[in-house]
Scaffold this active site. Structure first.
Site, short mmCIF file in Angstrom:
data_model
loop_
_atom_site.label_atom_id
_atom_site.label_comp_id
_atom_site.label_asym_id
_atom_site.label_seq_id
_atom_site.Cartn_x
_atom_site.Cartn_y
_atom_site.Cartn_z
N ASN A 249 -1.02 1.77 5.86
CA ASN A 249 -0.15 0.80 5.19
C ASN A 249 0.41 -0.13 6.26
O ASN A 249 1.03 0.31 7.22
CB ASN A 249 0.99 1.52 4.47
CG ASN A 249 2.10 0.60 3.99
OD1 ASN A 249 3.26 0.96 3.99
ND2 ASN A 249 1.74 -0.60 3.56
N GLY A 250 0.20 -1.43 6.10
CA GLY A 250 0.70 -2.40 7.06
C GLY A 250 -0.32 -3.49 7.32
O GLY A 250 -1.27 -3.67 6.55
N TYR B 297 12.49 -5.41 -2.93
CA TYR B 297 11.53 -5.39 -4.03
C TYR B 297 10.55 -4.24 -4.02
O TYR B 297 10.33 -3.60 -5.05
CB TYR B 297 10.74 -6.71 -4.01
CG TYR B 297 9.63 -6.81 -5.04
CD1 TYR B 297 9.91 -7.03 -6.38
CD2 TYR B 297 8.30 -6.67 -4.66
CE1 TYR B 297 8.89 -7.11 -7.32
CE2 TYR B 297 7.28 -6.76 -5.59
CZ TYR B 297 7.58 -6.98 -6.92
OH TYR B 297 6.58 -7.06 -7.84
N CYS C 6 4.68 -13.81 5.40
CA CYS C 6 4.73 -12.51 6.06
C CYS C 6 3.36 -12.21 6.63
O CYS C 6 2.35 -12.38 5.96
CB CYS C 6 5.13 -11.40 5.07
SG CYS C 6 5.08 -9.75 5.81
N CYS D 215 0.83 -1.21 0.00
CA CYS D 215 0.00 0.00 0.00
C CYS D 215 0.86 1.26 0.00
O CYS D 215 2.01 1.26 0.43
CB CYS D 215 -0.97 0.05 1.18
SG CYS D 215 -2.24 -1.23 1.17
N GLY E 128 0.54 -0.34 -4.83
CA GLY E 128 -0.80 -0.90 -4.80
C GLY E 128 -1.58 -0.55 -6.05
O GLY E 128 -1.60 0.62 -6.45
N SER F 12 12.76 -4.68 -11.44
CA SER F 12 13.34 -4.76 -10.11
C SER F 12 14.73 -5.36 -10.09
O SER F 12 15.48 -5.18 -9.13
CB SER F 12 12.42 -5.54 -9.17
OG SER F 12 12.11 -6.80 -9.72
N ASP G 171 17.57 -11.64 -10.65
CA ASP G 171 16.23 -11.29 -10.19
C ASP G 171 16.29 -10.91 -8.71
O ASP G 171 17.25 -11.25 -8.01
CB ASP G 171 15.26 -12.45 -10.39
CG ASP G 171 13.81 -11.99 -10.50
OD1 ASP G 171 13.56 -10.78 -10.33
OD2 ASP G 171 12.93 -12.84 -10.75
N ASP G 172 15.26 -10.20 -8.25
CA ASP G 172 15.27 -9.73 -6.87
C ASP G 172 14.94 -10.83 -5.87
O ASP G 172 15.48 -10.87 -4.77
CB ASP G 172 14.27 -8.57 -6.70
CG ASP G 172 12.86 -8.97 -7.07
OD1 ASP G 172 12.11 -9.41 -6.17
OD2 ASP G 172 12.49 -8.85 -8.25
N CYS H 226 10.22 -13.37 6.88
CA CYS H 226 10.00 -14.23 5.72
C CYS H 226 11.24 -15.02 5.34
O CYS H 226 11.15 -16.04 4.63
CB CYS H 226 9.50 -13.41 4.53
SG CYS H 226 10.66 -12.12 3.99
N CYS I 20 11.15 -3.32 7.33
CA CYS I 20 10.83 -4.43 6.42
C CYS I 20 11.95 -4.62 5.40
O CYS I 20 12.24 -3.73 4.60
CB CYS I 20 9.52 -4.15 5.70
SG CYS I 20 9.11 -5.35 4.42
N CYS J 16 13.27 -6.46 9.91
CA CYS J 16 12.34 -7.58 10.02
C CYS J 16 12.72 -8.59 8.95
O CYS J 16 12.64 -8.30 7.75
CB CYS J 16 10.90 -7.13 9.82
SG CYS J 16 9.73 -8.51 9.82
#
Length: 478
Positions: free
Chosen positions: A102-103, A244, A384, A2, A28, A285, A347-348, A438, A238, A435
């Site tokens: 956002n979150g 990304y 996540c 978002c 988003g 990306s 790639d990312d 993931c 994050c 964080c």
């Protein structure tokens, strides 16, 4: 994900909010909305679709006022229905409150149940509406928005960067661990807060600083002030913002994202050097990663994939079938740059593996002799819960698999992920301040049946120590 923005500007805010949301469209693509305030009236226009589809010159002219907020949505909590399009509006005792977020909260269900027991009726299925209800309820008894946000933050567990419009004043606050990004900019006749600095750039503004984790920022016609609501003994930015989500030209918590990705590319080569004829990024990306890899390796950078610029991000499309179909439309090979070449494909990240498999097959079909896949993130092994719609462990291709098994599934000649320690070094703020849930399965907030990190948060009325980064009912276990 978002994207959120809040602006107070003496020259009017509807068009600046539109341009800012346009700059944040990558965050988003499901829906967009703007709320503004003029005199005694709160104006809102929102709908499903891209920013350019939701707004036009007339709808923007119908949003008068010098203060407003905006939102572009990528769904995590809450289904894809028109009721979930933000901002959300609340009216109480002459106050007009609009809020966008956002979150992702991880205690949404228990908060919703508590309020429903008290007779509260919810119109959406999002956690943002719960935040709005907590603030509106707190305003009933508290003396100020500052008190209301303090009470709200004590109740929330999870990630949140939030903008709120209370009559003609914009408020912005960030969770105590700073999981989601938020920054401040100066405009010619006011101020802006936004998810990324590119929104400030779009308005020819001047980047001031990031909103501090746990800080509440207030913007009105007299200027900008702030108060530190909460402090924690660590951060938890994050890590996927750097990998990304964020645009490469954004500055996130003091770091230019492009520089991070370029350094990751350099470290990818150092991790596992290999001979090749061309370094080929997966656009867009992977471009900064590939630039760093090419510089470090001396292998020429050459685009072997061309992107259809009218396609959005396939990662955030709601169904796997849509993602798979979109890959072939989104990307096409440059056969002359791939035929008979040993291609180092950059790639990312690899999430489900379906997109990577299709891209590798496309490059092989274009005549490449070898396809060596290099990935700018470690294996993603866990979901996540804090704002990214990551799949379950069973859908994550790297969960429970060795790298060789992933390589075979994707069909690459070789596969190398960047080690976590190298990724952290490239970002430059230390693993303790990121964080990495993931990537490691250990999260900075308490989540049912998951490992969590230990942290301490001070809400200004004494230090509370707990496994939680925020506390149920505003109380921590001392």
């Amino acid at each position: 994900m978002c994207g959120i923005v809040g602006i107070v500007d003496a020259g009017g805010v509807s068009f600046p909010l539109y341009y800012a949301l346009y700059a944040l469209q990558h965050r988003g693509q499901e829906s967009a909305g703007i709320s503004t305030f003029e005199g005694t009236t709160l104006h809102t226009h929102k709908a499903q679709g891209l920013v350019a589809e939701v707004f036009n010159s007339q709808t923007l002219q119908d949003l008068p006022g010098n203060a407003g907020i905006g939102h572009v949505r990528y769904p995590t909590t809450g289904s894809k229905v028109s009721e979930n399009v933000q901002p959300f509006n609340f009216r109480y005792r002459g106050l007009n409150l609009s809020i966008a977020h956002n979150g992702n909260l991880v205690n949404t269900a228990e908060l919703r149940e508590e309020y429903e027991r008290r007779g509260q009726i919810f119109c959406t299925t999002t956690d943002t509406e719960i935040m709005g209800n907590i603030i509106a309820d707190a305003l009933r008894t508290s003396k100020s928005m500052e008190d209301a946000v303090l009470l709200c933050m004590r109740r929330l567990r999870g990630s949140y960067a939030t903008v709120a419009l209370l009559n003609n004043t914009v408020y912005a606050f960030r969770d105590p661990l700073g999981i989601k990004p938020l920054c401040i900019g100066k405009l010619d006749h006011g101020y802006i807060v936004a998810s990324e600095s590119v929104a400030i750039d779009a308005l020819d503004g001047t980047f001031v600083r990031d909103v501090r984790p746990g800080e509440l920022v207030r913007i009105d016609e007299s200027g900008l002030t702030s108060i530190q609501i909460a402090t924690a003994n660590r951060k938890a930015y994050c890590i996927f913002e750097y990998i990304y989500f964020a645009r490469a030209d954004s500055v996130i918590d003091g770091t230019l994202v492009y520089d991070v990705r370029r350094r990751i590319g350099q470290k990818l080569y150092d991790t596992c050097p290999i001979e090749g004829d061309t370094v080929c990024p997966v656009p867009d990306s992977g471009i900064a990663y590939a630039a760093g890899y090419a510089k470090q390796s001396g292998i020429p950078f050459l685009e072997g994939l061309m992107k259809n610029r009218y396609m959005g991000r396939t990662f955030i499309m709601p169904t796997q079938q849509q993602r798979e179909r979109a890959v072939r439309i989104k990307l096409n090979t440059v056969r002359g740059n791939l035929k008979d070449k040993r291609v180092v494909l950059i790639d990312d990240s690899i999430v489900r593996g379906t997109t990577s498999r299709r891209i590798v097959n496309m490059i092989r079909d274009a005549g490449a002799e070898e396809v060596h896949l290099r990935v700018g993130s470690p294996p993603i092994i866990a979901p996540c819960y804090l704002g990214v719609d990551m799949p379950t462990r069973t859908e994550l291709i790297a969960s429970g698999k060795e790298v060789e098994a992933v390589r075979k599934s994707i069909g690459a000649t070789s596969l190398t992920y960047i080690p976590l320690e190298d990724l952290v070094e490239a970002i430059g703020c230390g693993e303790r301040n990121l964080c990495t849930g993931c990537l490691t399965g250990c999260y900075p907030v308490e989540i049912n049946n998951e490992k969590s990190c230990h942290c301490i948060v001070d809400y200004g009325a004494g230090t509370h120590q707990s496994d939680l980064s925020t506390f149920r009912a505003g109380k921590g276990r001392t």
